[in-house]
Design a protein around this motif. Structure first.
Motif, mmCIF file in Angstrom:
data_model
loop_
_atom_site.group_PDB
_atom_site.id
_atom_site.type_symbol
_atom_site.label_atom_id
_atom_site.label_comp_id
_atom_site.label_asym_id
_atom_site.label_seq_id
_atom_site.Cartn_x
_atom_site.Cartn_y
_atom_site.Cartn_z
ATOM 1 N N PHE A 51 8.787 3.000 6.048
ATOM 2 C CA PHE A 51 8.521 3.815 4.853
ATOM 3 C C PHE A 51 7.727 2.949 3.878
ATOM 4 O O PHE A 51 7.725 1.715 3.956
ATOM 5 N N GLU A 52 7.060 3.616 2.949
ATOM 6 C CA GLU A 52 6.170 2.908 2.021
ATOM 7 C C GLU A 52 6.957 2.345 0.847
ATOM 8 O O GLU A 52 7.781 3.035 0.239
ATOM 9 N N ILE A 53 6.674 1.095 0.508
ATOM 10 C CA ILE A 53 7.246 0.458 -0.679
ATOM 11 C C ILE A 53 6.160 0.396 -1.752
ATOM 12 O O ILE A 53 5.034 -0.032 -1.487
ATOM 13 N N SER A 54 6.505 0.835 -2.956
ATOM 14 C CA SER A 54 5.542 0.850 -4.055
ATOM 15 C C SER A 54 6.231 0.441 -5.350
ATOM 16 O O SER A 54 7.459 0.266 -5.402
ATOM 17 N N SER A 55 5.430 0.326 -6.406
ATOM 18 C CA SER A 55 6.002 -0.016 -7.718
ATOM 19 C C SER A 55 6.897 1.092 -8.238
ATOM 20 O O SER A 55 7.769 0.851 -9.074
ATOM 21 N N GLY A 56 6.690 2.305 -7.716
ATOM 22 C CA GLY A 56 7.503 3.418 -8.169
ATOM 23 C C GLY A 56 8.895 3.456 -7.576
ATOM 24 O O GLY A 56 9.814 3.993 -8.207
#
Length: 594
Positions: free
Chosen positions: A91-96
Motif C-alpha cells: 500500500f502507498e505511504i504518504s505524508s497524509g
C-alpha cells in the motif's frame, strides 16, 4: 548472529503469510475494531503485532477465535493498514497517512523486537527522510495528528512536526519568495463591506498553516517566535488564519443567528486565541481587521479582557480608521436598543484621548487630536444621529469627547438628530445644541442655521451674533488693508465690498427679527386685553387674582436670565468673552454652551 536469525525468521513468516493468503485458508480469528469486524489469521498477526501476540498468550482459551481492540488510534482504517502490513500486502505511504501508520504501529507494538523492518521502524524512516523534510509535509503530519491524540503527543510526533515547521520558516526568511498570496483584511467574515481594501502579501507556507486546529496553530507561532521570528511579522499570518476560520460567521445583522453551541464555542476559542497572539507593535495590523475581530468577539460573547484588548488596539490606531470601522452593530435582544453600539465607540475615543495625553506629556495637543480623528468622530455622530432609539444623553456623551474644530460636521449631526427626534422638549434641544461651538461654523453653516426652525431661538441668536462679530473683524482688517492700499494708490478689493454687503444683510436680518418679536408681543397683548385679566384658581376663591403673562414676555424673561441682550440698529451686544457661555467639561473635552 542474532540479527541474521531474526531476518531469516522474518522472511519465513513473510512467505508463510503470503502462502496463507494465496491458498485462501479459512480465517481462524475475528478482530473487532470500532464496530468493524476483520476475519483474519492468527499467524500473520502474532508474527508482527506484539499487542495481539500478548492477547493470545494471556488467553485461557487455546482456541481463541475473537478478540476486540478498543480505542485504537485511527479506528478501523488504521487497523486495516496494519493488517495489510502483516500480510505483506503493498500500500502507498504518504505524508497524509504516515501519522496514522506511526500511531497504530505504536499502539499495536509493531516493533523490530517481533520482526525486522516492522511498521514502527518503517514509518519512522519515512518521517525522518521524507515527511519532516518540508513545511508542507510537516503541516500534513501535524494536521493528521489532531485526531490521533494522545498517542501522537506521547511519541513526540506533534512536537517534532512543530519544531520542523518553525525551523524551516526561520532558517530562511525569504522562504518561498515566488509563492506569495494576497490576503484581504476586509474579507474576514461575511459582513458589511468596508472601504479601502488593503491586501496583504504573505508567504505560501502561511496558507498551509490555516488547516491546523487553533491550539496547534498557536504552538507553531510560539515556536517560531522562540526561534527569533518577530511578532509583528506574524500579523499577516494571523489575518489569513482568521479569514479562513471565521469566514462563515454571519455578523452583519443586528440579531444573532442560531448556531450549534459547539461551533460557537470553537469560534470563540479561535477569536480569543488570535487576540492573545496579536503583535504589540503599533500599526502592525489594519484597523479594519481589528474592527472585524471586535465585532466577532462581541457576537461570540468572548471574555471581557479580549474585547477590552481590541478596543485599546483600535484606539491606538484611530487616526487610520474609517467610518465603517466604528459602525459596530449592537447585538442585543432589547427591541429599543440602538442600531450601533455607542458605548464601545465612546470607550475607544476615551482610550485614544488617554494615549494622546501620555504621548504629549507637556499637555494635550488639540491640533494633532482634532485631525483626522475629530472629523471621523463627527461623521460617526452624524451617522448614528438618525437612530430613533439614540437618547439625548448618548448623543451628548459622544459629542463631548470630540475635539472642537470646524463645527460644520457637528452642526450637521445636530440637525440630523433634531430632525429624527421631533418630539424633543425645548430643554432637550438646548442640551443637544450646547455641544456645538457657534464661533467655529462656516458662513454656509451659519446661513443655514439662521433659518433652521428646528434650532432653539437661543442657538440662532448665538449664530447670528458670532457671524456679525466675525464679519466686523474681517471688515476692520479689510479697512486697514484698504487704507494701506489707498496710500499705495491701490483700489479697494472686491472682497471688501462683498463683506460689507454681507454685514448689511446681517444687520437687516437682525432688525427683521427685532420687528417680528415686537409684533408677536403686540399680538400677545391684544389677545390678553380681549380676555379677562384675572383668573380664578380652582383650588380656592379666596386667593389673589393673578395677571396672565404673554408668551413673548415669558421668552424675554427666560433669555434675560441666561444673558443680557440689547438690540440696536447696528449690532447685538452680547456678554464679554470672559463671561461667555462656553464652559469646558474638562480640559480635554468639548466646550458646552448650556
Amino acid at each position: 548472529m542474532f540479527t541474521k536469525k531474526k531476518e531469516l525468521l522474518s522472511n519465513v513468516m513473510k512467505r508463510t503469510s503470503e502462502w496463507i493468503l494465496s491458498q485462501e485458508i479459512p480465517s481462524d480469528i475475528t478482530v473487532h475494531v470500532a464496530g468493524t469486524s476483520f476475519a483474519l489469521h492468527k499467524f500473520p498477526l502474532v508474527s508482527k503485532c506484539g499487542y495481539i501476540r500478548k492477547l493470545v498468550a494471556k488467553s485461557n482459551d487455546a482456541n481463541l477465535s475473537e478478540i476486540e481492540i478498543p480505542d485504537i488510534p485511527g479506528g478501523a482504517e488504521a487497523f486495516e493498514f496494519a493488517a495489510k502490513f502483516c500480510y505483506g500486502i503493498n500500500f502507498e505511504i504518504s505524508s497524509g497517512n504516515i501519522a496514522l501508520l506511526r500511531c497504530v504501529a505504536e499502539y499495536l507494538d509493531m516493533t523490530d523486537d517481533y520482526a525486522v523492518g516492522n511498521l514502527v521502524g518503517l514509518s519512522e524512516s519515512y518521517l525522518n527522510e521524507v515527511a519532516l523534510k518540508s513545511i508542507a509535509g510537516a503541516v500534513s503530519v501535524l494536521h493528521s495528528s489532531e485526531k490521533l491524540l494522545p498517542i501522537a503527543e506521547n511519541i513526540k510526533l506533534v512536537n517534532r512536526s512543530i519544531d520542523t515547521i518553525a525551523y524551516i520558516v526561520c532558517k530562511d526568511s525569504h522562504f518561498c519568495k515566488s509563492g506569495r498570496i494576497e490576503v484581504d483584511a476586509n474579507s474576514l467574515m461575511n459582513s458589511s463591506t468596508l472601504s479601502n481594501p488593503r491586501p496583504i502579501v504573505v508567504d505560501c507556507w502561511a496558507e498551509d498553516l490555516t488547516v491546523l486546529r487553533i491550539d496547534f496553530f498557536q504552538r507553531v507561532l510560539i515556536a517560531m517566535m522562540a526561534r527569533g521570528c518577530k511578532q509583528y511579522a506574524l500579523g499577516p499570518v494571523l489575518m489569513l488564519y482568521s479569514q479562513k476560520s471565521l469566514q462563515n460567521l454571519e455578523i452583519s445583522g443586528k440579531e444573532r443567528k442560531l448556531t450549534e453551541q459547539r461551533q460557537v464555542h470553537e469560534k470563540r476559542v479561535v477569536v480569543e486565541t488570535i487576540v492573545s497572539l496579536l503583535p504589540r507593535e503599533k500599526n502592525a495590523l489594519a484597523v479594519s481587521f481589528l474592527s472585524m475581530l471586535l465585532r466577532a468577539a462581541i457576537y461570540l460573547e468572548t471574555t471581557v479582557a479580549c474585547r477590552v484588548d481590541l478596543e485599546r488596539r483600535i484606539a491606538l490606531q484611530l487616526g487610520e480608521a474609517v467610518l465603517d470601522d466604528l459602525l459596530i452593530p449592537s447585538y442585543s435582544s432589547f427591541t429599543k436598543d440602538t442600531l450601533f453600539d455607542v458605548e464601545i465607540v465612546q470607550r475607544i475615543m476615551t482610550n485614544f484621548i488617554e494615549y494622546e495625553m501620555v504621548e504629549n506629556r507637556l499637555g494635550f495637543n488639540d491640533e494633532e487630536y482634532a485631525s483626522p480623528v475629530g472629523e471621523l468622530m463627527e461623521d460617526y455622530l452624524a451617522k448614528i444621529a438618525s437612530d430613533n432609539n439614540l437618547s439625548v444623553s448618548q448623543f451628548i456623551s459622544i459629542a463631548e469627547v470630540i475635539p472642537e474644530q470646524c463645527e460644520d460636521r457637528m452642526y450637521k449631526a445636530i440637525d440630523t438628530y433634531l430632525k429624527a427626534h421631533p418630539a424633543l422638549s425645548d430643554n432637550e434641544r438646548k442640551r443637544v445644541c450646547s455641544v456645538m461651538n457657534c464661533q467655529k461654523l462656516t458662513r454656509e453653516a451659519c446661513a443655514h442655521a439662521a433659518q433652521n426652525e428646528r434650532l432653539p431661538v437661543q442657538t440662532v441668536v448665538q449664530v447670528l451674533y458670532h457671524e456679525q462679530q466675525r464679519l466686523r473683524q474681517v471688515m476692520d482688517g479689510s479697512l486697514a488693508d484698504a487704507d494701506q492700499s489707498s496710500a499705495d494708490n491701490n483700489p479697494v478689493t472686491d472682497e471688501f465690498s462683498s463683506l460689507k454687503r454681507e454685514n448689511q444683510d446681517l444687520k437687516f436680518e437682525l432688525v427683521k427679527m427685532k420687528t417680528r418679536l415686537k409684533e408677536i408681543e403686540k399680538c400677545g397683548d391684544k389677545s390678553a386685553a380681549s380676555t379677562p385679566l384675572e383668573i380664578t384658581t380652582p383650588i380656592s376663591s379666596d386667593k389673589p387674582r393673578l395677571r396672565r403673562k404673554s408668551f413673548i414676555s415669558s421668552v424675554y424673561e427666560k433669555l434675560g436670565k441666561l444673558y443680557p441682550i440689547s438690540f440696536g440698529a447696528d449690532h447685538v451686544v452680547m456678554p464679554s468673552a470672559s463671561k461667555g457661555r462656553y464652559k469646558p467639561i474638562n480640559r480635554y473635552r468639548r466646550y458646552s454652551i448650556s
